[in-house]
Design an enzyme around this catalytic site. Structure first.
Site, PDB file in Angstrom:
ATOM      1  N   ARG B 118       0.811  -1.242   0.000  1.00 52.14           N
ATOM      2  CA  ARG B 118       0.000   0.000   0.000  1.00 52.14           C
ATOM      3  C   ARG B 118       0.833   1.275   0.000  1.00 52.14           C
ATOM      4  NH1 ARG B 118      -2.955  -2.993   3.897  1.00 52.14           N
ATOM      5  NH2 ARG B 118      -4.639  -4.130   2.892  1.00 52.14           N
ATOM      6  N   LYS B 140       2.131  10.895 -12.562  1.00 48.74           N
ATOM      7  CA  LYS B 140       1.312   9.900 -13.258  1.00 48.74           C
ATOM      8  C   LYS B 140       2.103   8.608 -13.405  1.00 48.74           C
ATOM      9  CE  LYS B 140      -1.784  12.694 -16.087  1.00 48.74           C
ATOM     10  NZ  LYS B 140      -2.246  12.927 -17.469  1.00 48.74           N
ATOM     11  N   GLU B 182       8.781  17.553 -26.651  1.00 51.42           N
ATOM     12  CA  GLU B 182       8.124  17.958 -25.402  1.00 51.42           C
ATOM     13  C   GLU B 182       8.748  19.250 -24.855  1.00 51.42           C
ATOM     14  OE1 GLU B 182       5.442  16.534 -23.856  1.00 51.42           O
ATOM     15  OE2 GLU B 182       5.271  14.628 -24.926  1.00 51.42           O
ATOM     16  N   LYS B 224       6.334  22.463 -16.134  1.00 49.45           N
ATOM     17  CA  LYS B 224       5.386  21.396 -15.827  1.00 49.45           C
ATOM     18  C   LYS B 224       5.019  21.426 -14.344  1.00 49.45           C
ATOM     19  CE  LYS B 224       4.046  16.669 -16.466  1.00 49.45           C
ATOM     20  NZ  LYS B 224       4.255  15.375 -17.096  1.00 49.45           N
ATOM     21  N   GLU B 234      -5.461  16.761 -12.293  1.00 48.28           N
ATOM     22  CA  GLU B 234      -5.912  16.971 -13.667  1.00 48.28           C
ATOM     23  C   GLU B 234      -7.396  17.304 -13.781  1.00 48.28           C
ATOM     24  OE1 GLU B 234      -4.908  13.869 -16.460  1.00 48.28           O
ATOM     25  OE2 GLU B 234      -4.438  15.372 -17.953  1.00 48.28           O
ATOM     26  N   ARG B 238      -4.264  21.754 -16.191  1.00 50.73           N
ATOM     27  CA  ARG B 238      -3.226  20.776 -16.494  1.00 50.73           C
ATOM     28  C   ARG B 238      -3.359  20.213 -17.909  1.00 50.73           C
ATOM     29  NH1 ARG B 238      -1.008  15.996 -12.469  1.00 50.73           N
ATOM     30  NH2 ARG B 238       0.227  14.890 -14.000  1.00 50.73           N
ATOM     31  N   ASN B 242      -1.297  18.705 -22.737  1.00 55.58           N
ATOM     32  CA  ASN B 242      -1.610  17.752 -23.801  1.00 55.58           C
ATOM     33  C   ASN B 242      -1.580  18.372 -25.200  1.00 55.58           C
ATOM     34  OD1 ASN B 242      -1.937  15.515 -22.109  1.00 55.58           O
ATOM     35  ND2 ASN B 242      -4.031  16.133 -21.611  1.00 55.58           N
ATOM     36  N   HIS B 245      -1.238  16.223 -28.250  1.00 55.06           N
ATOM     37  CA  HIS B 245      -1.304  14.818 -27.826  1.00 55.06           C
ATOM     38  C   HIS B 245      -2.521  14.073 -28.349  1.00 55.06           C
ATOM     39  CE1 HIS B 245       2.092  15.836 -25.344  1.00 55.06           C
ATOM     40  NE2 HIS B 245       2.144  14.634 -24.826  1.00 55.06           N
ATOM     41  N   HIS B 249      -1.716  10.831 -30.240  1.00 54.75           N
ATOM     42  CA  HIS B 249      -2.165   9.480 -29.885  1.00 54.75           C
ATOM     43  C   HIS B 249      -2.795   8.791 -31.084  1.00 54.75           C
ATOM     44  CE1 HIS B 249      -2.422  10.577 -25.345  1.00 54.75           C
ATOM     45  NE2 HIS B 249      -1.254  10.066 -25.660  1.00 54.75           N
ATOM     46  N   HIS B 262       6.675   8.554 -29.632  1.00 55.35           N
ATOM     47  CA  HIS B 262       5.679   9.441 -29.024  1.00 55.35           C
ATOM     48  C   HIS B 262       5.985  10.912 -29.352  1.00 55.35           C
ATOM     49  CE1 HIS B 262       2.831  11.011 -26.103  1.00 55.35           C
ATOM     50  NE2 HIS B 262       3.801  11.690 -25.516  1.00 55.35           N
TER      51      HIS B 262
END
Lengths: 357, 357
Positions: B118, B140, B182, B224, B234, B238, B242, B245, B249, B262
């Site tokens: 945990r 993330k 990026e 960032k 988010e 935030r 993206n 993105h 994607h 990417h």
């Protein structure tokens, strides 16, 4: 209906307790964030309670995930089943998971909710006495690995817990008694008045009398909630909730999971903890007698399984994750209604206790 | 060495950036809570950097988990490998996981740390430009499911991020450029000065000049960090991270993961976002020209892959999790250094853009 508020700042939530709450859909609906709702349950529970819950959610896009019943399915593979069912139906971050079942269903569903799209809504509807008084407060979720129970998981709080005492009417008597072991524990560790109330009301509880069950569940949840609120991430005082559990885990492991129910193992473990407390001069003999009497009256075991020899048992205790070099940590009693975390128990004391010297 | 502090209350942590930091063991050691340390890396990275890190941790009980390299191993099964390695060595809740590698290693190790018993300590040593400027800030973590990337995970912050710019000396040029996409993004969305600095210093960055890289990484992480601090979970702003993105994607999915990196897909996606911004009269043609110029100068793609027809592409865009009934959400530009979340873009605008009308 009685409502208890678990106070954890922005993660606070209500616990509703009463007879027939499964038919009061608004208790669920008020916590939903979108039409997407997924009920996770198992093959034993589904035929008993799913139709009632389903009838309360006819306005929603309802997904039902029915898992096989048993601790052996509390795995990452079973979690994957839940994730993939959600993904197949394009369930988004605003969906809600509802756990309908006992501790295994609650632990897995809560963990799934904590990690699906990095965290979604989660509501608990526990249907066993054990899960109602234990896993519905505290936020511990998780799954097992072959090398250890509950080794992978998260602290994650539900949006609400809904406890319908009528779900206990179909609960096997043995499981009811096992749940009572945890109820008895709350009296012993922190609430003398509750202890004597339990003792006086055991016949009503064993007869599944709704009012007595509601009071026992509410008080147990309140005791746990107060302790958890003081120590959400288990740094200190929260450990007293483990009274009887180090002994109990060793019994469960030795016998093979499921041979003794968790509550049965904890019951015998609490008597052992009281015996160790007496040996270490923390309590008088009459306190031990009191502990033994209430556990016996609940129809729960007060001694180790006969098949278990003390050497094997001591080895298992040492392996428990709470054991540390030479000295061991135990939850001991100082009186009826007062437990303490004792970190420096010599393993020799334990050996003396178990060898019967 | 430069140090940036990511301010997230009690989850705050430092990012150290500089040449040769892998040899400064104290940066790791000061965050360890016990002797138990587990480095998670992969078969590509291990021979390059593991010996140096190992030499800094000779006083510790070091466990090394070396995973196969590739996005296709970013799974719950691979996580199980990590859990079982930790359990076999009896690693307790006070142990520390160190992620040594790129984004896949960082995402998986962070997720493993968030759920092992945990939640345990976690340190990131990102070794690609992309992971240094992107995944080392934001918390993330996660793994993929067959039906979706990063669909299972947690928000979990490291205790420290250690960025050794010398690890980039062995990074393939194509991956360096993909990482620059990026870096360029941070200028475009929120920092005009940084944009013009990048433009002027692209030759130094492409030549892996340490001082320029340190500045670019530090500024990217700071941008960032500021955005994440304002919106950790988010909910709103935030999302400007993206930029490019959603298009990106769709390109990655259409081409098959790994065919376009990417960063390459995001680069082409940022040009498309600028084109859409122009079409919707949010920017003037010279802004689009500026975006295109810097991306081209970095050796990155500025148009969709030739093999990709616009119909397939639009369908994929619609399937993206950010799309909602009829209207789509895009991150668009208002100028160089200013992006906005635009929630009501008609899908017709997108079709017009992609069909070239």
């Amino acid at each position: 209906m009685q409502t208890l508020h678990v106070d954890l700042g922005e993660r606070s939530y209500p616990i509703h307790i009463g007879a027939g709450l499964l038919s009061q859909g608004h208790l669920v609906v008020e916590h939903l964030k979108s039409k997407q709702v997924c009920v996770v349950t198992n093959t034993t529970i589904a035929p008993l309670f799913l139709p009632t819950l389903r009838s309360q959610l006819t306005d929603f896009d309802l997904l039902e995930v029915i898992l096989p019943d048993g601790e052996e399915f509390k795995t990452l593979d079973t979690l994957s089943t839940i994730f993939d069912a959600l993904l197949e139906r394009n369930f988004s971050r605003s969906c809600t998971l509802i756990a309908l079942g006992g501790g295994v269903i609650g632990d897995m569903t809560g963990f799934a909710a904590s990690v699906y799209q990095r965290g979604i809504n989660f509501i608990q509807i526990p249907t066993t006495l054990l899960s109602q008084v234990d896993s519905s407060v505290g936020g511990k979720t998780g799954v097992n690995r072959p090398l250890g129970k509950n080794m992978v998981g998260a602290f994650y709080q539900p949006k609400a817990v809904i406890i319908d005492t009528q779900t206990l009417l179909t609960l096997p008597e043995r499981e009811l008694k096992a749940g009572l072991a945890e109820v008895i524990k709350y009296g012993l560790i922190n609430n003398q008045d509750f202890h004597y109330w339990i003792k006086a009301n055991l016949p009503k509880l064993l007869a599944k009398q709704s009012e007595a069950l509601t009071y026992a569940i509410r008080t147990s949840c309140a005791e746990k909630a107060a302790i958890v609120a003081a120590d959400e991430r288990e740094g200190g005082i929260r450990a007293i909730l483990n009274l009887g559990h180090t002994f109990g885990h060793a019994i469960e492991t030795a016998m093979g999971y499921g041979v003794w129910l968790h509550g049965e193992a904890v019951a015998a473990g609490m008597v052992l903890a009281a015996e160790l407390s007496l040996q270490l001069c923390r309590i008088e003999p009459k306190v031990l007698a009191e502990v033994r009497a209430v556990i016996e009256a609940a129809g729960l075991p007060v001694t180790l399984p006969e098949q278990l020899d003390s050497k094997t048992f001591i080895q298992l205790m040492r392996k428990d994750k709470k054991a540390e070099q030479g000295q061991m940590t135990f939850i001991l009693l100082d009186s009826v209604g007062k437990a303490a975390v004792v970190r420096d128990v010599e393993s020799a004391s334990l050996e003396r206790l178990l060898s019967g010297d």
